[in-house]
Every structure is written in structure tokens, then in C-alpha cells.
Design a protein around this motif. Structure first.
Motif, PDB file in Angstrom:
ATOM      1  N   ALA A  14      -2.128   3.760 -11.658  1.00  0.00           N
ATOM      2  CA  ALA A  14      -1.892   2.379 -12.070  1.00  0.00           C
ATOM      3  C   ALA A  14      -0.892   2.340 -13.226  1.00  0.00           C
ATOM      4  CB  ALA A  14      -3.204   1.736 -12.489  1.00  0.00           C
ATOM      5  N   GLY A  15       0.020   1.373 -13.152  1.00  0.00           N
ATOM      6  CA  GLY A  15       1.046   1.246 -14.174  1.00  0.00           C
ATOM      7  C   GLY A  15       2.361   1.921 -13.823  1.00  0.00           C
ATOM      8  N   ALA A  16       2.336   2.773 -12.804  1.00  0.00           N
ATOM      9  CA  ALA A  16       3.542   3.493 -12.401  1.00  0.00           C
ATOM     10  C   ALA A  16       4.452   2.609 -11.544  1.00  0.00           C
ATOM     11  CB  ALA A  16       3.150   4.751 -11.637  1.00  0.00           C
ATOM     12  N   SER A  17       5.592   3.174 -11.181  1.00  0.00           N
ATOM     13  CA  SER A  17       6.575   2.475 -10.361  1.00  0.00           C
ATOM     14  C   SER A  17       6.904   3.279  -9.115  1.00  0.00           C
ATOM     15  CB  SER A  17       7.867   2.242 -11.149  1.00  0.00           C
ATOM     16  OG  SER A  17       7.652   1.425 -12.276  1.00  0.00           O
ATOM     17  N   LEU A  18       7.276   2.568  -8.076  1.00  0.00           N
ATOM     18  CA  LEU A  18       7.791   3.178  -6.859  1.00  0.00           C
ATOM     19  C   LEU A  18       8.911   2.296  -6.330  1.00  0.00           C
ATOM     20  CD1 LEU A  18       4.632   4.198  -4.748  1.00  0.00           C
ATOM     21  CD2 LEU A  18       6.330   5.755  -5.711  1.00  0.00           C
ATOM     22  N   ARG A  19       9.853   2.921  -5.611  1.00  0.00           N
ATOM     23  CA  ARG A  19      10.863   2.144  -4.926  1.00  0.00           C
ATOM     24  C   ARG A  19      10.814   2.472  -3.441  1.00  0.00           C
ATOM     25  NH1 ARG A  19      17.478   1.820  -5.289  1.00  0.00           N
ATOM     26  NH2 ARG A  19      17.327   3.852  -4.232  1.00  0.00           N
ATOM     27  N   LEU A  20      10.551   1.469  -2.656  1.00  0.00           N
ATOM     28  CA  LEU A  20      10.547   1.632  -1.209  1.00  0.00           C
ATOM     29  C   LEU A  20      11.936   1.317  -0.663  1.00  0.00           C
ATOM     30  CD1 LEU A  20       7.191  -0.129  -0.232  1.00  0.00           C
ATOM     31  CD2 LEU A  20       7.581   2.224  -1.004  1.00  0.00           C
ATOM     32  N   SER A  21      12.299   2.029   0.375  1.00  0.00           N
ATOM     33  CA  SER A  21      13.568   1.793   1.056  1.00  0.00           C
ATOM     34  C   SER A  21      13.299   1.523   2.527  1.00  0.00           C
ATOM     35  CB  SER A  21      14.494   2.998   0.928  1.00  0.00           C
ATOM     36  OG  SER A  21      14.785   3.288  -0.418  1.00  0.00           O
ATOM     37  N   CYS A  22      14.150   0.723   3.124  1.00  0.00           N
ATOM     38  CA  CYS A  22      14.069   0.455   4.558  1.00  0.00           C
ATOM     39  C   CYS A  22      15.488   0.473   5.112  1.00  0.00           C
ATOM     40  CB  CYS A  22      13.412  -0.891   4.822  1.00  0.00           C
ATOM     41  SG  CYS A  22      13.509  -1.431   6.553  1.00  0.00           S
ATOM     42  N   ALA A  23      15.789   1.508   5.863  1.00  0.00           N
ATOM     43  CA  ALA A  23      17.106   1.637   6.471  1.00  0.00           C
ATOM     44  C   ALA A  23      17.103   0.987   7.845  1.00  0.00           C
ATOM     45  CB  ALA A  23      17.480   3.108   6.585  1.00  0.00           C
ATOM     46  N   ALA A  24      18.040   0.087   8.060  1.00  0.00           N
ATOM     47  CA  ALA A  24      18.112  -0.652   9.325  1.00  0.00           C
ATOM     48  C   ALA A  24      19.287  -0.160  10.157  1.00  0.00           C
ATOM     49  CB  ALA A  24      18.261  -2.144   9.051  1.00  0.00           C
ATOM     50  N   SER A  25      19.073  -0.067  11.453  1.00  0.00           N
ATOM     51  CA  SER A  25      20.151   0.291  12.367  1.00  0.00           C
ATOM     52  C   SER A  25      19.967  -0.469  13.662  1.00  0.00           C
ATOM     53  CB  SER A  25      20.165   1.802  12.624  1.00  0.00           C
ATOM     54  OG  SER A  25      18.952   2.213  13.239  1.00  0.00           O
ATOM     55  N   GLY A  26      21.081  -0.611  14.394  1.00  0.00           N
ATOM     56  CA  GLY A  26      21.008  -1.276  15.696  1.00  0.00           C
ATOM     57  C   GLY A  26      21.032  -2.785  15.626  1.00  0.00           C
ATOM     58  N   LEU A  27      21.254  -3.352  14.456  1.00  0.00           N
ATOM     59  CA  LEU A  27      21.362  -4.800  14.335  1.00  0.00           C
ATOM     60  C   LEU A  27      22.498  -5.134  13.378  1.00  0.00           C
ATOM     61  CD1 LEU A  27      20.071  -5.284  11.329  1.00  0.00           C
ATOM     62  CD2 LEU A  27      17.908  -5.384  12.535  1.00  0.00           C
TER      63      LEU A  27
END
Length: 124
Positions: A14-27
Motif C-alpha cells: 500500500a502506498g506504492a506506485s505502478l504503471r500499466l501499459s496497453c499496447a494496441a495493434s490491428g486498429l
């Protein structure tokens, strides 16, 4: 074939950070609003955030407002979710989603494509 591929999940305190990524292709990335949903154990999908196709408009669930930031990089056809000050109640599988038409951004049924999800676990 459209693919949305999430990454960046993990186990944090708790209190930490994360960065999510979402790579898109085909659109055609610029034509789609990109959003994030999450699903906690035993619960339904919950809207987290969305950024419009233009990138100028963003929406957040009240529980993450001020802690999460959604952004998109058209050159990389990637959408990000920066998550700060994580709480145990943020735990769940986070899904990236894409939609071409405007409407009710909170409604998961109106999204056209989904990723497979990435697990985020926040310990207390």
C-alpha cells in the motif's frame, strides 16, 4: 486482427506506485477511445478510467480520481495507467479496452475490444 496487450502489473505494498501499459495493434489507434476496467475477486468489472480518441477528455472512477492518471502515446499506439498511492482495494485484474463510438464510457458493453488483463495486488 486487433490485439490489446497489457503489462506492468505486480505485487506491491500500500502506498506504492505502478504503471500499466496497453499496447494496441490491428486498429487505427487515433479513432478509438482507450479505457481501463478492473475486476476484483468475486466482483464484476468496474470502470476505472478512459481517455477519448482525441486525447483531450478523460474520465475517472471517483475511487481513483487524484491517484490514477491515464495517458496515451499515439506514436507507440499505447495507453498507460499511472497508479499512485495504491490501496488494497485497488487489487484486481486490470483490463484495457478500446471503443470507437462515443456514449456511456462507464458501460463495459459498449467497448469493442479487450485485452487479457494484468494482475495488480496491493498488500496492506
Amino acid at each position: 486482427q486487433v490485439q490489446l496487450t497489457e503489462s506492468g502489473g505486480g505485487l506491491v505494498q500500500a502506498g506504492a506506485s505502478l504503471r500499466l501499459s496497453c499496447a494496441a495493434s490491428g486498429l487505427t489507434f487515433r479513432d478509438y477511445a482507450m479505457g481501463w476496467f478492473r475486476q476484483a475477486p468475486g466482483k464484476e468489472h468496474e470502470f476505472v478510467s478512459v481517455r477519448s480518441w482525441s486525447g483531450y477528455s478523460t474520465w475517472y472512477h471517483a475511487s481513483v480520481k487524484g491517484r490514477f492518471t491515464i495517458s496515451r502515446d499515439s506514436a507507440k499506439t499505447t495507453v498507460y495507467l499511472q497508479m499512485n498511492n495504491l490501496k488494497p482495494e485497488d487489487t484486481g485484474v486490470y483490463y484495457c479496452a478500446a471503443r470507437k463510438n462515443s456514449g456511456d464510457y462507464y458501460n463495459e458493453g459498449e467497448y469493442d475490444y479487450w485485452g487479457q488483463g494484468t494482475q495488480v495486488t496491493v498488500s496492506s
